[in-house]
Design an enzyme around this catalytic site. Structure first.
Site, PDB file in Angstrom:
ATOM      1  CG  HIS A  52      -2.066   1.026   0.873  1.00 44.17           C
ATOM      2  ND1 HIS A  52      -3.714   1.060   0.561  1.00 44.17           N
ATOM      3  CD2 HIS A  52      -1.867   2.397   1.776  1.00 44.17           C
ATOM      4  CE1 HIS A  52      -3.788   2.119   0.542  1.00 44.17           C
ATOM      5  NE2 HIS A  52      -2.908   3.095   1.129  1.00 44.17           N
ATOM      6  CB  CYS A  53       2.062   2.792  -2.360  1.00 44.46           C
ATOM      7  SG  CYS A  53       2.960   4.983  -2.535  1.00 44.46           S
ATOM      8  N   PRO A  54       1.467   5.016   0.560  1.00 48.83           N
ATOM      9  CG  PRO A  54       2.195   6.076   1.787  1.00 48.83           C
ATOM     10  CD  PRO A  54       2.626   4.930   0.984  1.00 48.83           C
ATOM     11  CG  ASN A  75      -5.160   8.020  -0.737  1.00 51.92           C
ATOM     12  OD1 ASN A  75      -4.644   7.090   0.839  1.00 51.92           O
ATOM     13  ND2 ASN A  75      -6.930   8.569  -0.639  1.00 51.92           N
ATOM     14  CG  ASN A  76      -5.098   2.997  -5.201  1.00 53.39           C
ATOM     15  OD1 ASN A  76      -5.746   2.369  -4.475  1.00 53.39           O
ATOM     16  ND2 ASN A  76      -5.185   3.091  -6.576  1.00 53.39           N
TER      17      ASN A  76
END
Length: 349
Positions: A150-152, A155-156
């Site tokens: 999950h990559c901040p 945001n996905n």
């Protein structure tokens, strides 16, 4: 109260995306207005700088938007337990019996990976059998097909549905930063040594070079790491935790043998489309070919070739001895008989 906190958390999750967008918007002003229009004297240089800058910016923004707004790959409905199966599973207290129930449910599903204990991978939150390479994301509150992480910054969740877009985002972001730093370097040196003067604009250009160089350095390692993952057909999660198959753990279990084949699984068979953020990845995200499957297939072909050669040699020898042998009844000329001679292999489709 819980709903309000959850809504606030979701709003807060957009802060990294807004930060990146603000940096890009400011860099546009610093590069186009302060550098190209107010600092660069040569008209041809102004035009060329502007054209290539907009190309890099467009590809970066396109791939970034696709990484953000592409829906995550969710588990198909056939992997979810029916109400009857769920009731049977939850009413069973013995762990070994629960494993048997899950194995019975999953017998017609394309799952080849297992838990460390050898059981079927099951999500207690989603109430579903996990497809191969699928993991539950606590941020997205869902199981994600071929989840990488999950990559901040987008945001996905990065997974099967947008992994290609994410890699292109890293690549074009790196190219954008390198281009800005390279073209601003001579003016950065001029302002740094006070041989050029552009008033307050020089501070924009000085900071523009520093920001571009700093982001480029951080992107080099991240982009290089994901290039390695793609070429070896791994996800970030699999690089830290070896996937377990029916035959046991195998860190290269999903590798297709060559780097090119591994790359094609993510980017597709058309190299000319690799550079464009459109969907070209292979498969459906539910099941994946495995190295063991490929090796079993190669072994089967090798065995068939060996048997054929041995049959030819035997036939030639017996002909020389004037001994007639009917090959059609020896199991070498009949496909079904031939397959019956092959040891049963563990198919991982």
């Amino acid at each position: 109260m819980a709903g309000i906190l959850r809504s606030c958390a979701r709003v807060f999750q957009w802060v990294p995306v807004l930060f990146i967008s603000a940096i890009v918007a400011w860099s546009y002003y610093a590069y186009i207005i302060q550098l190209c229009i107010l600092t660069v004297d040569n008209l041809v240089e102004k035009i060329l700088y502007g054209i290539f800058y907009h190309i890099f910016l467009f590809m970066f923004a396109w791939s970034y938007a696709k990484s953000i707004f592409t829906p995550i790959g969710r588990i198909p409905k056939e992997f979810y337990l029916s109400s009857a199966n769920l009731e049977a599973l939850e009413n069973e207290e013995r762990g070994d019996r629960q494993d048997q129930i899950l194995k019975q449910i999953a017998k017609n599903l394309p799952v080849s990976t297992r838990t460390m204990a050898g059981g079927i991978r099951y999500c207690d939150i989603c109430k579903a059998i996990k497809p191969d390479r699928c993991h539950h994301c606590s941020v997205c509150e869902a199981c994600v097909l071929k989840m990488d992480h999950h990559c901040p910054w987008v945001n996905n969740c990065v997974g099967y549905s947008n992994y290609k877009f994410f890699i292109l985002f890293l690549m074009y972001a790196l190219a954008y930063c390198l281009y800005v730093a390279a073209t601003a370097l001579q003016y950065f040196i001029g302002f740094w040594t006070n041989t050029l003067d552009n008033g307050s604009g020089k501070f924009h250009i000085l900071f523009l070079f520093f920001a571009a160089a700093m982001f480029a350095l951080s992107l080099v390692s991240l982009f290089g790491y994901h290039c390695y993952l793609v070429s070896s057909n791994k996800t970030t999660l699999e690089s830290f935790r070896t996937p377990v198959f029916r035959s046991g753990p195998d860190k290269d279990g999903f590798s297709l043998g060559t780097k090119c084949d591994n790359i094609r699984e993510v980017f597709g068979d058309e190299p000319k489309l690799w550079w464009i953020p459109i969907k070209t990845n292979k498969g459906d995200g539910r099941s994946f070919p495995t190295r063991t499957e490929s090796e079993d297939s190669d072994h089967l072909l090798a065995e068939r070739q060996r048997w054929a050669e041995e049959g030819m040699e035997s036939d030639t020898t017996n002909n020389e001895d004037n001994v007639k042998i009917d090959i059609t009844h020896s199991g070498l000329a009949n496909t079904s008989d031939e397959e019956s001679l092959v040891p049963q292999t563990d198919r991982r489709a």
